[in-house]
Design an enzyme around this catalytic site. Structure first.
Site, PDB file in Angstrom:
ATOM      1  N   PRO A 146     -42.526   7.438 -24.810  1.00  0.00           N
ATOM      2  CG  PRO A 146     -40.146   7.225 -23.961  1.00  0.00           C
ATOM      3  CD  PRO A 146     -41.161   6.457 -24.546  1.00  0.00           C
ATOM      4  CD  GLU A 147     -47.246  11.674 -26.003  1.00  0.00           C
ATOM      5  OE1 GLU A 147     -47.640  12.896 -26.587  1.00  0.00           O
ATOM      6  OE2 GLU A 147     -48.148  10.793 -25.935  1.00  0.00           O
ATOM      7  CG  HIS A 206     -33.116  -4.353 -17.961  1.00  0.00           C
ATOM      8  ND1 HIS A 206     -33.405  -5.444 -18.619  1.00  0.00           N
ATOM      9  CD2 HIS A 206     -33.780  -4.508 -17.014  1.00  0.00           C
ATOM     10  CE1 HIS A 206     -34.050  -6.363 -18.156  1.00  0.00           C
ATOM     11  NE2 HIS A 206     -34.424  -5.759 -16.872  1.00  0.00           N
ATOM     12  NE  ARG A 239     -42.409  -2.090 -20.851  1.00  0.00           N
ATOM     13  CZ  ARG A 239     -43.613  -1.739 -20.681  1.00  0.00           C
ATOM     14  NH1 ARG A 239     -44.446  -1.484 -21.860  1.00  0.00           N
ATOM     15  NH2 ARG A 239     -44.127  -1.436 -19.607  1.00  0.00           N
ATOM     16  CE  LYS A 250     -56.875  16.239 -45.965  1.00  0.00           C
ATOM     17  NZ  LYS A 250     -55.542  16.388 -45.217  1.00  0.00           N
TER      18      LYS A 250
END
Length: 296
Positions: A2-3, A104, A126, A169
Site C-alpha cells: 500500500p502506498e 489471519h 503475509r 542530480k
C-alpha cells in the site's frame, strides 16, 4: 505494498471508530508479525484513550494518552476492519461485512467508545506488516522517520523545494521521486502516473528540470502540480485495490480504474493527439510504465 493514498484512506476510515475511544485491551494473537511485538505492548497501552489517528508517509500513527504512539505499517497485505464486539445477543452482527479470512486476524483493538463497544481487527495473511510503540514526543527520532522528506499532501512540497533537491542530480527522475528522503510516501504507482500527467520521461535526469541558477523550470512546476493532483485524486477514490488493499469498511479503492499508464503496457496512450502506446521498462528493479511518444 500500500502506498500513501491507501494508508490515508485507512486512516480516514478508522478515525471515526477509534478517535476518542478507550483502548480497553490490545489482543495479540501471536508474538510477532514481520518483527516481534514490542515488550509489554499490550500492557502499556491497555486502558489508554486514543487521542487521534495520524499518518507519516506510509505509516499509520495511533496516538494515545501518556505520550504513546502505536506505529503501524500494513506491509504487503495488511488491512483493518471495524466490527461490533460479539456478545451473546449480537453474535455475528457486524457494522461492516467480514473482509478477510479470520485465521489471519493477528491483532484486535477492543475499544470502548461513548456509545458502546467496538473492535478493530488487523488482518495480515503475509505478515509483512508490523507494529511498534514509540513516544509521541520523540517521533522524529523513530528510525524510519529520520531524514524523511515532506509529504506530497502538504504545503512544504513545492517546485522550489524540489529544485533544491534536484539541482545537479544526474539520477533519473523515477528513482529520484521514489527516494523517501526527497518526498515521503510517494510510491511506484503514483510516480508513474504523475510523470505521465506532466509529460516527463522517467529516464530524464532530475537536474534537467532546474535552471543553472537553481530555479525550477516550468516542467518542474508542472511535475509538482501533477504529484499533488494524482495523490489527491487517489485519496478521493479510496486508493488502488491492487492485490490485498481494502478500506477499513471492507470496500475497495477505485483509483486503479483511472490508471493512465501504470500496468497499462501495450494500451493506447490517453494523451489527446498522441498515437503511441504505453511501454514498460525496468528501473532499479521496479517496473516503470510510460509513453515514449509524449513523455520527453
Amino acid at each position: 505494498m500500500p502506498e500513501l493514498p491507501e494508508v490515508e484512506t485507512v486512516r480516514r476510515g478508522l478515525a471515526p471508530a477509534m478517535e476518542g475511544a478507550t483502548l480497553r485491551e490490545l489482543e495479540l494473537r501471536r508474538t510477532d508479525l514481520r518483527f516481534p511485538f514490542p515488550d509489554r505492548l499490550a500492557e502499556l497501552v491497555a486502558g489508554k484513550r486514543i487521542l487521534s489517528l495520524g499518518r507519516r508517509a506510509k505509516y499509520l500513527l495511533i496516538d494515545l494518552e501518556d505520550d504513546w504512539t502505536i506505529i503501524a505499517h500494513l506491509g504487503m497485505s495488511g488491512s483493518f476492519r471495524v466490527e461490533a464486539e460479539p456478545t451473546a445477543e449480537t453474535s455475528g452482527s457486524f457494522h461492516h461485512p467480514r473482509s478477510k479470512d479470520e485465521k489471519h486476524d493477528h491483532v484486535v483493538f477492543h475499544l470502548m467508545p461513548e456509545d458502546g463497544s467496538l473492535r478493530v481487527i488487523y488482518n495480515d495473511p503475509r505478515r509483512f506488516g508490523f507494529m511498534h510503540l514509540w513516544k509521541r514526543s520523540a517521533l522524529d527520532a523513530y528510525p524510519a522517520f529520520v531524514g524523511l522528506g515532506p509529504e506530497p499532501t502538504g504545503n512544504a512540497l513545492d517546485a522550489s523545494y524540489l529544485a533544491s533537491r534536484f539541482a545537479g542530480k544526474s539520477r533519473p527522475l523515477k528513482g529520484t521521486l521514489l527516494d523517501q528522503n526527497v518526498i515521503a510516501g510517494l510510491g511506484n504507482i503514483y510516480v508513474c502516473e504523475a510523470l505521465w500527467r506532466s509529460h516527463l520521461s522517467p529516464r530524464r535526469s532530475a537536474g534537467s528540470l532546474v535552471t543553472p541558477g537553481g530555479r525550477p523550470k516550468r516542467e518542474l512546476v508542472a511535475l509538482t502540480d501533477a504529484i499533488r493532483a494524482v495523490i489527491a485524486d487517489a485519496i478521493a477514490a479510496g486508493g488502488s485495490s491492487l492485490r490485498d488493499h481494502i478500506q477499513a469498511d471492507g470496500s475497495l479503492g477505485y483509483f486503479q480504474h483511472s490508471f493512465s499508464v501504470y500496468d497499462q503496457e501495450g494500451e493506447a496512450c490517453r494523451t489527446p493527439g498522441c498515437n503511441s502506446t504505453v511501454a514498460r521498462i525496468v528501473q532499479s528493479g521496479r517496473s516503470t510504465f510510460f509513453c515514449a511518444g509524449c513523455q520527453k
